[in-house]
Write a protein that holds these residues in place. Sequence first.
Motif, PDB file in Angstrom:
ATOM      1  N   SER A 125       0.843  -1.195   0.000  1.00 45.68           N
ATOM      2  CA  SER A 125       0.000   0.000   0.000  1.00 45.68           C
ATOM      3  C   SER A 125       0.880   1.247   0.000  1.00 45.68           C
ATOM      4  CB  SER A 125      -0.935   0.014   1.207  1.00 45.68           C
ATOM      5  OG  SER A 125      -0.206   0.087   2.411  1.00 45.68           O
ATOM      6  N   VAL A 126       0.388   2.295  -0.666  1.00 44.62           N
ATOM      7  CA  VAL A 126       1.110   3.559  -0.802  1.00 44.62           C
ATOM      8  C   VAL A 126       0.141   4.690  -0.492  1.00 44.62           C
ATOM      9  CG1 VAL A 126       2.424   5.055  -2.341  1.00 44.62           C
ATOM     10  CG2 VAL A 126       2.572   2.572  -2.608  1.00 44.62           C
ATOM     11  N   ASP A 127       0.612   5.654   0.298  1.00 44.56           N
ATOM     12  CA  ASP A 127      -0.175   6.853   0.569  1.00 44.56           C
ATOM     13  C   ASP A 127       0.734   8.071   0.416  1.00 44.56           C
ATOM     14  OD1 ASP A 127      -2.865   7.911   2.074  1.00 44.56           O
ATOM     15  OD2 ASP A 127      -1.114   9.069   2.705  1.00 44.56           O
ATOM     16  N   TYR A 128       0.230   9.081  -0.296  1.00 44.46           N
ATOM     17  CA  TYR A 128       1.029  10.284  -0.533  1.00 44.46           C
ATOM     18  C   TYR A 128       0.186  11.523  -0.254  1.00 44.46           C
ATOM     19  CZ  TYR A 128       4.166  13.643  -2.710  1.00 44.46           C
ATOM     20  OH  TYR A 128       5.008  14.697  -2.928  1.00 44.46           O
ATOM     21  N   GLY A 130      -3.055   3.901  -2.878  1.00 46.56           N
ATOM     22  CA  GLY A 130      -3.558   2.663  -3.449  1.00 46.56           C
ATOM     23  C   GLY A 130      -3.040   1.469  -2.688  1.00 46.56           C
ATOM     24  N   GLU A 131      -3.676   0.338  -2.934  1.00 48.69           N
ATOM     25  CA  GLU A 131      -3.249  -0.910  -2.298  1.00 48.69           C
ATOM     26  C   GLU A 131      -3.459  -2.063  -3.262  1.00 48.69           C
ATOM     27  OE1 GLU A 131      -4.101  -3.676   1.663  1.00 48.69           O
ATOM     28  OE2 GLU A 131      -5.251  -1.841   1.324  1.00 48.69           O
ATOM     29  N   TYR A 132      -2.441  -2.911  -3.360  1.00 47.17           N
ATOM     30  CA  TYR A 132      -2.541  -4.136  -4.149  1.00 47.17           C
ATOM     31  C   TYR A 132      -2.314  -5.320  -3.210  1.00 47.17           C
ATOM     32  CZ  TYR A 132      -1.060  -8.077  -7.003  1.00 47.17           C
ATOM     33  OH  TYR A 132      -0.928  -9.327  -7.539  1.00 47.17           O
ATOM     34  N   SER A 133      -3.152  -6.329  -3.320  1.00 46.04           N
ATOM     35  CA  SER A 133      -2.966  -7.533  -2.522  1.00 46.04           C
ATOM     36  C   SER A 133      -3.200  -8.757  -3.389  1.00 46.04           C
ATOM     37  CB  SER A 133      -3.916  -7.546  -1.308  1.00 46.04           C
ATOM     38  OG  SER A 133      -5.260  -7.571  -1.718  1.00 46.04           O
ATOM     39  N   PHE A 134      -2.561  -9.859  -3.010  1.00 46.93           N
ATOM     40  CA  PHE A 134      -2.699 -11.093  -3.775  1.00 46.93           C
ATOM     41  C   PHE A 134      -2.618 -12.280  -2.834  1.00 46.93           C
ATOM     42  CE2 PHE A 134       1.831 -10.937  -3.210  1.00 46.93           C
ATOM     43  CZ  PHE A 134       2.231 -12.273  -3.138  1.00 46.93           C
ATOM     44  N   SER A 135      -3.138 -13.388  -3.297  1.00 46.79           N
ATOM     45  CA  SER A 135      -2.952 -14.666  -2.609  1.00 46.79           C
ATOM     46  C   SER A 135      -2.951 -15.768  -3.656  1.00 46.79           C
ATOM     47  CB  SER A 135      -4.056 -14.919  -1.573  1.00 46.79           C
ATOM     48  OG  SER A 135      -5.314 -15.062  -2.188  1.00 46.79           O
ATOM     49  N   ASP A 136      -2.162 -16.787  -3.396  1.00 48.23           N
ATOM     50  CA  ASP A 136      -2.049 -17.940  -4.294  1.00 48.23           C
ATOM     51  C   ASP A 136      -2.034 -19.182  -3.416  1.00 48.23           C
ATOM     52  OD1 ASP A 136      -1.492 -19.863  -6.167  1.00 48.23           O
ATOM     53  OD2 ASP A 136       0.101 -18.746  -7.156  1.00 48.23           O
ATOM     54  N   SER A 137      -3.119 -19.946  -3.473  1.00 42.46           N
ATOM     55  CA  SER A 137      -3.284 -21.102  -2.592  1.00 42.46           C
ATOM     56  C   SER A 137      -3.471 -22.366  -3.416  1.00 42.46           C
ATOM     57  CB  SER A 137      -4.492 -20.883  -1.677  1.00 42.46           C
ATOM     58  OG  SER A 137      -4.708 -21.985  -0.837  1.00 42.46           O
ATOM     59  N   LYS A 138      -2.760 -23.432  -3.028  1.00 46.17           N
ATOM     60  CA  LYS A 138      -2.845 -24.706  -3.733  1.00 46.17           C
ATOM     61  C   LYS A 138      -3.065 -25.848  -2.733  1.00 46.17           C
ATOM     62  CE  LYS A 138       0.029 -23.422  -7.720  1.00 46.17           C
ATOM     63  NZ  LYS A 138      -0.025 -21.981  -7.448  1.00 46.17           N
ATOM     64  N   PRO A 139      -4.223 -25.861  -2.078  1.00 45.63           N
ATOM     65  CA  PRO A 139      -4.486 -26.939  -1.121  1.00 45.63           C
ATOM     66  C   PRO A 139      -4.840 -28.249  -1.825  1.00 45.63           C
ATOM     67  CG  PRO A 139      -6.394 -25.527  -1.283  1.00 45.63           C
ATOM     68  CD  PRO A 139      -5.323 -24.894  -2.137  1.00 45.63           C
ATOM     69  N   ILE A 140      -4.601 -29.350  -1.123  1.00 46.19           N
ATOM     70  CA  ILE A 140      -4.972 -30.682  -1.593  1.00 46.19           C
ATOM     71  C   ILE A 140      -5.695 -31.395  -0.454  1.00 46.19           C
ATOM     72  CG2 ILE A 140      -4.126 -32.930  -2.385  1.00 46.19           C
ATOM     73  CD1 ILE A 140      -1.748 -31.499  -3.629  1.00 46.19           C
ATOM     74  N   VAL A 141      -6.808 -32.038  -0.773  1.00 47.11           N
ATOM     75  CA  VAL A 141      -7.569 -32.801   0.219  1.00 47.11           C
ATOM     76  C   VAL A 141      -7.608 -34.261  -0.226  1.00 47.11           C
ATOM     77  CG1 VAL A 141      -9.772 -33.100   1.406  1.00 47.11           C
ATOM     78  CG2 VAL A 141      -8.985 -30.797   0.790  1.00 47.11           C
ATOM     79  N   LYS A 142      -7.018 -35.117   0.595  1.00 46.33           N
ATOM     80  CA  LYS A 142      -7.079 -36.556   0.352  1.00 46.33           C
ATOM     81  C   LYS A 142      -8.008 -37.165   1.395  1.00 46.33           C
ATOM     82  CE  LYS A 142      -2.353 -36.936  -1.454  1.00 46.33           C
ATOM     83  NZ  LYS A 142      -1.018 -37.588  -1.267  1.00 46.33           N
ATOM     84  N   SER A 143      -8.941 -37.986   0.932  1.00 47.92           N
ATOM     85  CA  SER A 143      -9.900 -38.559   1.877  1.00 47.92           C
ATOM     86  C   SER A 143     -10.223 -39.998   1.531  1.00 47.92           C
ATOM     87  CB  SER A 143     -11.194 -37.731   1.905  1.00 47.92           C
ATOM     88  OG  SER A 143     -11.860 -37.789   0.671  1.00 47.92           O
TER      89      SER A 143
END
Length: 794
Positions: free
Chosen positions: A302-305, A315-328
């Motif tokens: 995030s940036v503030d001026y 402004g603010e930029y955010s991201f997430s990258d998730s790769k879960p696996i479920v074995k059952s």
Amino acid sequence: MKLFRLIIFLLLASLSSYSQSEIRGTITDSSNTAIEFANVILTDKKNEIITGTVTDESGGFKLLVRDGNYKLSISYIGYTTIDKDLAINDNIKLDKIILTLSENNLDEVVIKGNKPLIERKIDRIVFNVDNSISALGGDGIDVLTVTPGIRVVNDKISMIGRSNMGVMINEKIINLSGDDLVTFIRNLNSDDIKRIEVITNPSAKYDAEGNGGLINIVTKKQRNDSYNWSITNSLSKSEKSIYRGGASFNYKKDKLTLASRIGYSKGSLEPFQKYVLTYPNYIWEEENNKRNYLNSIRGGLSVDYSISPKTNIGGEYSFSDSKPIVKSNNVSRIYSPSKVLDSLISNDSRIQQDTKNHSLNLYSTVKLDTLGTQINFNIDYLNYNKKINNTFFTNSFFSNGEIKPNSFFSANNLSDLDINIFSSKLDLILPTKWIDLEFGGKLTFTNNESDIAFFNNTSGISVLDPSKTNAFTYEENLQALYISGTKYFSNRVSLNVGLRGEFTQTQGVSKELNQTNTNDYFELFPSLYFNYVIKDYKILTFNYNRRINRPKYNNLNPFQFFTNSYNVTQGNPFLAPSFANNFELSYIYKNASYSSLYCNYTTNGVDQVTFVSPDSIIQNVIPTNFYNQIDVGIFQWYSFKLASFWENTIDASLFYSKTDSDIPSIVQGVDSWSSSINTNSSFVLDANQRFKAQLGFTYQSPSLSGSYKLSSFYQLTFGIKGSFFNKTLTAAINAYDILKTDEKTFTQVVNGIRQENFDYRDLRRIRFSMKYNFGKAIKSKKIKTSNEEEKKRL
């Protein structure tokens, strides 16, 4: 009769106060920095004090007095006192008042305001963090744990009497959920948090989406010309282990402020679930042993001026990258009514997900004067993509373990959900002589592409099944306008009334079914707050609002997703919004006790219904509008100290819930009385306040969860924390669900078939964590001088 007299008294008090006038002003120092906690005193000709206050964090103050001649005195330690003669016959806005350093100024003055532990503002409860030893040397989660009206159990944050909630930082929504949200808050140092604001019924200026409240975490201002780092690491050990790590960096120099964060999670859990379905001619018992693998990275910048003292952009930029696996591995045993084993079904599955989330916010804030007139503009963009690859195979066996001929089945189910949301929002804050106004509008455009494909792999060759394959497109546009006004009739009586209108247009198109569903609707969402200060330590508040819950995007695709060969999840393109009316009467006593009487009424409620019938073993899970629900409860929170080193917070609630079904022949209505209690004890273990221990206990009696009956559960937690190297390093050990008693059973009856779902989320664990903070002042020459609610539906 007493209530009637009280109402008449309040009305007369309000009417009699119309002859009062309002004095507003702002106090700064010579560098245009707002001065908080400055004393503002108004005296008459006899030099007797008529009224007074202290300035807020923006240096502003407001007084209400009868017309007449007065003297206004402004004072602050280390500065020269200013006196002004005022002749009041109407509301008055004073020019900016600038305090100058006294010639006898001390070399160093440390000011600490003695604010009460809890306060009441017109639309929210305020918890002042500095006055709580429970939050001493902790993190943001420690602070929320002892905040009135908030529960933190198993790293899940909830608000009493609300089905969901949002979290803001300095009035800006946090675009995170689940573990990402908890990790973000845990990275906040409690010493950097000024106060927590609990908004149980949000006013008209907030989005009407979601029948929940809001938490606003107000942080202390970062020191000018400085930077700081924070590095965190934790390891949680239950049946398996989870590692979480992260870092944050903050920088402020002159007009520029930067903040960044990065985090990573990896590990696994082993939850256990058991289902029992009692059919007329047999009993189905299923055990589901899972292993959930976590693997995610997230971050933001995030940036503030400050273009000028009155204009900020950022402004603010955010991201997430998730790769879960479920074995059952699911094993279903089919019994006769006399519990004689008839057959078994074994299902193994592997669900692989790939979820990416990118969001961008651009904003500007323009202050038009020193009295609070302000324009805020926000533009937001969100891209959310979730791919699921589910591979499963099923075998059926006789009771002796022999495999049934031709019972093998194997398939691959794929889904791809892609959501793009663009929104813009404009807000105007306009204090006037008679009333404080806020009004604005919002535009939101949503596009949702959802594809499902089903491949039959039983023969060893992957064959597409067109009857179970579909492409679904959903578009939603929303236009909203709101206006909200706050009137201070006197220093004791205030009123806020707001109205929000939202016009929504939706269209869902199923390609394979050649089916189009449209829905256009306009709804009004009023809000009201009435605040009466009986005495300085007795405050009574009534508030009301109306809210909407729109369907989650992935619940609208009409096609089926198979978790195994006999359990199917299916969307519902005919889902409609549900609505809630929320009422609350609250009371604060001596700034340490908070009481609340609430009533919430939900219409056209949505729940996941597992449709079953005596003639089929298929379990079809479909979200359905089918119930109305009323919740009535009383809540009590109290904070007290047994010794200077020992602080306790305790809250308890008693409530009644009733769910009426629109399809009683399929799903019956249910009702329940319930109660809960939550305690937290904090102990400072040494004179230097470097070591602290916490003991927590939560109990919930049997209750309702939507259309399901929920069993009782309880949990005991314990933690110890220490600070080292001049409080730059913090280390902690926490134990959760020590007795392994946070086990839940959900019960529902559908088509006369009783369903019992036992659920334990692998909650008993020990967490080891460390946080290291460091920073430095920067030598510098001094120069004087809106898609948030939509994200909850992902």
